[in-house]
Design an enzyme around this catalytic site. Structure first.
Site, PDB file in Angstrom:
ATOM      1  CB  SER B 127      -0.889  -0.076   1.260  1.00 57.50           C
ATOM      2  OG  SER B 127      -1.316   0.804   1.635  1.00 57.50           O
ATOM      3  CE1 TYR B 151      -3.295  -2.187   6.056  1.00 49.53           C
ATOM      4  CE2 TYR B 151      -2.664   0.185   4.500  1.00 49.53           C
ATOM      5  CZ  TYR B 151      -3.003  -1.644   4.427  1.00 49.53           C
ATOM      6  OH  TYR B 151      -3.801  -2.270   3.234  1.00 49.53           O
TER       7      TYR B 151
END
Lengths: 328, 328
Positions: B127, B151
């Site tokens: 990501s 994350y």
């Protein structure tokens, strides 16, 4: 204050302990207790007036980190690691010690803080091995970490964990990427970088040393004395100045093997230089080719970290600190 | 070939399965078996002639990864993750699923290879959350990963592990950093980035949507169709071209919220735009402020990855793929 040193029996750990004992305090606070931990029994330092505990422990064993953290040390130096050559040779051991051991320590601190507020300062020694070729001429503070060794990968992961745990407020963490420490005292170890020290240390004591790479190889160095200076500065620095990017490339000296040898010649003469035997080693050459050679450590310099500026100085530090001021 | 998809019930996973079934093969090889895994039961795809297994499994549970890998799939898509908002809210769960789950999978592949030679292709979805502010105007392929969320940290660690496992020859791995996928079909999820899709998807179906940030916020987008294209390209690309830096920022479209809204106005008119309710949310604003807004994905482009070039196209893809070609 209570200081915990993990990896206390290593070279940098021993020198750090010597300095802490000599200073008796840190950042204006007296050191009342020292806990010294390593997989080999660390030596209790002479001349320390406070409480000393020396423990043999492997951080990656279940419960080992919890036990250390239950004493709620104020300052933690996490220096423990399997060196690069060994982490490359033994994949599982490298990850167990360098990654799981580090994460277990961070987790133990976080969990201790769940019981009652606890936020120690944590100084983690990372490495320039987090960087992998190809490199720009100088690696600046925005260059990506793409390690080409498992050791470098484990250190890079430790850095990421440290930043996240610090950001979440679990500890006041800072990671410092040490240059290759030169001149390492003692015997050659399993680090692939060992020859950078060997070719100076051994000849300074009249012993032959092996050079496995070409004289044109350029690398990034700092003395053991400078490394201890980095650790103490990291332990006392105002971390608000550092911001969320908690891992810093330390200052150092960029020099070729040829420049190292010239400095040796100036300090110890031709007979020392003649003790360097050229014996190319393709395995070492391949590892070293993936290592950085030069940095622009602007952030660390602006935060007050300092290293040597030439190799004569690095050799003089060794003669002063290890050889009683005289060449053998 | 046998294809394993972990995270098969998710949005990208479902679309990938649809495409694999429609194509019947990949890179000139027929797909004989599909194993679809998720924490929720994945749907068995209609119209697939080969063998299908749908499994409910949590990769972070002991033995779960080993069971999947024992079947020795040729190609593995690892798409499973706890999204950003949830990983920030639940520290332990985020690390367990996003870090331990990924590492367990990689370890299962390595250990399977110790029994008998095994080297599958592994495609990992990372990501742009691996990057943290401050950023240059465009993030290039040499910019460092300093995530500002747990994350992002977990994804950055997954990338480092992937590169090391690939370098050691345990699998042929490639990590692709997806832009924010826009327009996500379905209902809003817990991702902090959800509003980028909500403010288009909901008005296109005549439903009100909440915009929690300012219209000046710039971000990096690609459609679900482009994301599936990235995955297929990553699955078939010659990895010798990629070299040791196995994690790539994917191409995308840099646009402001204002530009998104202008595209919505062009495609669906003022009545759609009027369905966007401005409701500032400081928590979302703070997370989004740490996210990247623009990239120079030169490596991915040179390797043949392609995304949309304007927001009208992204909206049209949604209307074609999700709304049967018509605005509701």
């Amino acid at each position: 204050m209570h200081v915990l040193i993990i990896g206390a029996a290593g070279m940098v750990g021993s020198k750090l302990i010597g300095r802490l004992v000599a200073d008796g305090g840190l950042g204006g606070r007296a050191i009342e207790a020292l806990t010294l931990v390593d997989v080999m029994p660390p030596a209790a330092p002479a001349g320390f007036g406070g409480k000393v505990a020396t423990l043999t422990a492997d951080l990656s064993q279940p419960g080992a980190a919890e036990k250390l953290i239950a004493a709620r040390p104020d300052l933690i130096f996490h220096l423990a690691a399997i060196v690069s050559g060994e982490a490359e040779a033994d994949f599982e051991k490298g990850y167990r010690i360098n990654l799981d051991g580090t994460r277990d320590l961070f987790e133990a601190i976080r969990r201790e803080g769940l019981r009652a507020p606890y936020r120690p300062r944590l100084v983690f020694t990372s490495s320039i091995a987090v960087f992998g070729a190809p490199f720009p001429e100088k690696i600046d503070d925005n260059f990506l970490s793409t390690p080409l060794t498992s050791y470098g990968t484990q250190k890079a992961i430790g850095e990421l964990l440290l930043s996240d745990y610090a950001r979440r407020g679990f500890f006041d963490g800072i990671g410092i990427r040490l240059p290759t420490i030169c001149i390492r005292p003692g015997k050659p170890n399993k680090a692939a970088s060992g020859f950078f020290s060997n070719i100076l240390r051994e000849p300074l004591s009249g012993i032959e040393a092996v050079l496995p790479v070409a004289e044109t190889v350029r690398h990034w160095h700092a003395s053991p004395r400078a490394a201890v200076g980095f650790l103490l500065h990291a332990a006392t620095l105002d971390l608000a100045q550092v911001g969320p990017r908690r891992n810093l490339s330390m200052p150092g000296l960029s020099a070729t093997i040829g420049e190292q040898i010239e400095a040796l010649r100036r300090v110890a003469g031709e007979k020392a230089v003649k003790l360097i035997r050229h014996e190319p080693d393709p395995v070492i050459q391949k590892i070293v080719a993936g290592w950085p050679s030069n940095f622009d450590p602007a952030r660390a310099l602006s935060l007050g970290f300092r290293a040597e500026s030439n190799f004569d100085e690095i050799i003089r530090v060794h003669i002063e600190d290890e050889l009683g001021g005289r060449i053998g």
